[in-house]
Design an enzyme around this catalytic site. Structure first.
Site, PDB file in Angstrom:
ATOM      1  N   ARG A 189      44.001  35.313  44.883  1.00 16.13           N
ATOM      2  CA  ARG A 189      44.250  36.387  43.922  1.00 16.13           C
ATOM      3  C   ARG A 189      44.320  37.698  44.692  1.00 16.13           C
ATOM      4  NH1 ARG A 189      40.204  38.968  39.286  1.00 16.13           N
ATOM      5  NH2 ARG A 189      39.739  40.476  40.913  1.00 16.13           N
ATOM      6  N   TYR A 237      41.034  48.442  39.136  1.00 17.86           N
ATOM      7  CA  TYR A 237      40.338  47.171  38.960  1.00 17.86           C
ATOM      8  C   TYR A 237      40.560  46.221  40.141  1.00 17.86           C
ATOM      9  CZ  TYR A 237      39.110  42.514  37.847  1.00 17.86           C
ATOM     10  OH  TYR A 237      38.552  41.265  37.946  1.00 17.86           O
ATOM     11  N   HIS A 251      39.421  35.754  46.183  1.00 13.44           N
ATOM     12  CA  HIS A 251      39.782  37.127  45.813  1.00 13.44           C
ATOM     13  C   HIS A 251      40.066  37.965  47.038  1.00 13.44           C
ATOM     14  CE1 HIS A 251      37.830  37.668  41.604  1.00 13.44           C
ATOM     15  NE2 HIS A 251      38.328  36.468  41.735  1.00 13.44           N
ATOM     16  N   ASP A 262      29.566  36.718  38.728  1.00 11.27           N
ATOM     17  CA  ASP A 262      28.560  36.860  37.669  1.00 11.27           C
ATOM     18  C   ASP A 262      28.309  35.532  36.948  1.00 11.27           C
ATOM     19  OD1 ASP A 262      31.270  38.165  37.025  1.00 11.27           O
ATOM     20  OD2 ASP A 262      30.580  37.601  35.031  1.00 11.27           O
ATOM     21  N   HIS A 283      37.243  30.370  34.797  1.00 12.43           N
ATOM     22  CA  HIS A 283      36.672  31.609  35.327  1.00 12.43           C
ATOM     23  C   HIS A 283      35.563  31.252  36.327  1.00 12.43           C
ATOM     24  CE1 HIS A 283      34.414  35.558  33.989  1.00 12.43           C
ATOM     25  NE2 HIS A 283      35.141  35.783  35.070  1.00 12.43           N
ATOM     26  N   ASP A 339      45.340  39.579  38.513  1.00 12.39           N
ATOM     27  CA  ASP A 339      44.591  39.826  37.273  1.00 12.39           C
ATOM     28  C   ASP A 339      44.902  41.233  36.778  1.00 12.39           C
ATOM     29  OD1 ASP A 339      42.777  39.969  35.220  1.00 12.39           O
ATOM     30  OD2 ASP A 339      41.036  39.344  36.416  1.00 12.39           O
ATOM     31  N   ASN A 369      27.276  39.000  31.908  1.00 12.83           N
ATOM     32  CA  ASN A 369      27.231  40.179  32.775  1.00 12.83           C
ATOM     33  C   ASN A 369      27.047  41.469  31.983  1.00 12.83           C
ATOM     34  OD1 ASN A 369      27.274  41.472  35.217  1.00 12.83           O
ATOM     35  ND2 ASN A 369      29.465  41.194  35.615  1.00 12.83           N
ATOM     36  N   GLU A 379      47.218  37.119  34.982  1.00 15.16           N
ATOM     37  CA  GLU A 379      46.036  36.887  34.118  1.00 15.16           C
ATOM     38  C   GLU A 379      45.752  38.074  33.206  1.00 15.16           C
ATOM     39  OE1 GLU A 379      42.641  35.911  36.545  1.00 15.16           O
ATOM     40  OE2 GLU A 379      41.255  36.699  35.049  1.00 15.16           O
TER      41      GLU A 379
HETATM   42  O1  LIG Z   1      37.165  36.976  37.879  1.00 16.23           O
HETATM   43  C1  LIG Z   1      37.906  37.525  37.072  1.00 16.23           C
HETATM   44  O2  LIG Z   1      39.034  37.158  36.808  1.00 16.23           O
HETATM   45  C2  LIG Z   1      37.411  38.703  36.367  1.00 16.23           C
HETATM   46  O3  LIG Z   1      38.157  39.285  35.613  1.00 16.23           O
HETATM   47  C3  LIG Z   1      36.016  39.091  36.622  1.00 16.23           C
HETATM   48  C4  LIG Z   1      35.386  39.888  35.498  1.00 16.23           C
HETATM   49  O4  LIG Z   1      35.686  41.242  35.657  1.00 16.23           O
HETATM   50  C5  LIG Z   1      33.897  39.696  35.510  1.00 16.23           C
HETATM   51  O5  LIG Z   1      33.605  38.342  35.369  1.00 16.23           O
HETATM   52  C6  LIG Z   1      33.226  40.496  34.417  1.00 16.23           C
HETATM   53  O6  LIG Z   1      31.869  40.216  34.368  1.00 16.23           O
HETATM   54 MG   LIG Z   2      39.840  38.036  35.126  1.00 26.83          MG
END
Ligand SMILES: O=C(O)C(=O)C[C@H](O)[C@H](O)CO
Ligand SMILES: [Mg+2]
Length: 402
Positions: A147, A159, A122, A316, A312, A210, A37, A236
């Site tokens: 999450r 974030y 999410h 992306d 993960h 996260d 990404n 996380e």
């Molecule tokens: O999915 C997650 O836990 C992330 O932290 C996503 C990231 O910010 C993302 O993959 C960055 O490209």
């Molecule tokens: Mg993450």
């Protein structure tokens, strides 16, 4: 079975994806995700200029030998660009091998260890109450694990808070968007969010959070302690992980389970964390950690220390990565959970796939290979668009960790 061609396909059906397609003299082809990404073109160049010329004429079945050839042969080891490129080659070769065997990839890895792959979605909201509602929406969709990220009063672009419902995408402008970070306000808000989530949604739903590398070790320890009554599945990336030892301090203070590893690309990045039992979940996945071949080694090491996997799976990472990850997840003995951030319908159309979601679980399907392909003519309709991930600054302007 000889490799006759390999090419890189870049497409942007809403966001950029880099895909490697390998073809063989037996008419079998495979694909692998190579998306990094915000730095996509670096992997394209690495593949086109340095790896593809080495692949032509090689035996596609010799996956391990090709992995070693590309890794050791470069002399310059590790790093996200190198390992994403090797990961794409490795995934495409496993896809080919499984198709040639007429089997879904999980069968080649050792067969299914479970009936389905537990995933988490999410839920994001501008404030606590919106996030609570969003978690409810995910529960209604069948998710068993969610999450939760909430906006923080006075913190612009905190974030995890998306600009629109289901398809959160942080990389969206040619220059990095500037967001704000205020640790003190965050540490006041996050425990309240989870207190409220438990009040409204009860004890059974698995909740994850996260921190996205924002805290110092002692701040992370404080948050972990504050979250203990709310029984998170994991906290996380609570502190930056270049210094693996930092997690010892966090660990000494809290029993909130810790997850790390989405930015790792090598088994050596996670070795100390795993061997010292400083984490509970390892988040490396197929594309960024050198493919199935290295991911298996990481999982094997983790199993010795009762560390479980939690790959993960943000948007992306393309469906080609998700498909491969799900075969790995269905097989891996020490599976924990899989992140599942849904792709847009446009992306799903470019990458037809066999995986399906039901009652909180994904299943990779039983199509031979990874079960994911790329529609090249559709992909060509979405040319590359330069996009960058945001950055974060503290209230006094200091550049922080996004
Ligand atoms: O999915 C997650 O836990 C992330 O932290 C996503 C990231 O910010 C993302 O993959 C960055 O490209
Ligand atoms: Mg993450």
């Amino acid at each position: 079975m000889k490799i006759t061609s390999a090419r890189v396909i870049v497409t942007c059906p809403g966001r950029n994806f880099v895909t490697l397609k390998i073809e063989t003299d037996q008419g079998v082809h495979g694909i692998g995700d190579a998306t990094l990404n915000g730095r996509e073109k670096a992997v394209v160049a690495y593949l086109e200029d340095h790896l593809i010329p080495l692949l032509i004429g090689r035996d596609a079945h010799r996956i391990e030998d090709i992995w070693q050839y590309l890794y050791r042969g470069a002399y310059w080891r590790r790093g996200p660009v190198t390992m994403a490129a090797i990961g794409a080659v490795d995934t495409a070769l496993w896809d080919i091998k499984a198709k040639a065997a007429g089997m879904p990839l999980y069968q080649l890895l050792g067969g299914a260890s479970r009936d389905g792959v537990l995933v988490y979605g999410h839920a994001n909201g501008a404030d606590i109450e919106q996030t609570v509602d969003e978690v409810g929406r995910y529960i209604d969709m069948g998710y068993r694990a969610v999450r939760a990220q909430s906006g923080i009063p006075g913190v612009k672009g905190a974030y995890g808070v998306g600009k629109g419902g289901m398809y959160y995408e942080p990389a969206d402008s040619t220059l990095p968007e500037e967001t704000l970070w205020d640790t003190s306000r965050y540490l006041q808000t996050a425990p309240k969010l989870f207190e409220r989530l438990r009040e409204v949604h009860g004890p059974d739903i698995e909740l994850l959070h996260d921190v996205h590398h924002r805290l110092s070790p002692i701040e992370a320890a404080r948050l972990g302690k504050a979250l203990e009554p709310h029984h998170l599945f994991w906290m996380e990336d609570c502190t930056p992980v270049e210094n693996q030892e930092a997690f010892r301090l966090v660990r000494q203070h809290t029993v909130t389970p810790l997850a790390v590893g989405e930015i790792f690309n090598s088994i050596h990045d996670c070795r100390e964390l795993i061997q010292n039992q400083l984490i509970d979940y390892i988040r490396t996945t197929v594309v960024h950690a050198g493919g199935i071949t290295q991911l298996r080694q990481i999982a094997g090491l983790a199993a010795l220390y009762q560390v479980r996997t939690g790959c993960h799976g943000a948007t992306d990472l393309s469906p080609a990565c998700m498909g491969a990850a799900l075969h790995f997840d269905l097989w891996v003995p020490n599976f924990g959970i899989q992140e599942y951030m849904r792709h847009t319908p446009e992306t799903d159309a470019v990458f037809p796939h066999a995986y399906t979601f039901k009652d909180g679980y994904l299943h990779p399907g039983d199509a031979p290979g990874t079960g994911v392909d790329i529609d090249e003519s559709l992909a060509a309709k979405y040319p590359y668009e330069p996009k960058q991930l945001p950055i974060a600054r503290l209230t006094d302007g200091t550049l922080w960790n996004w």
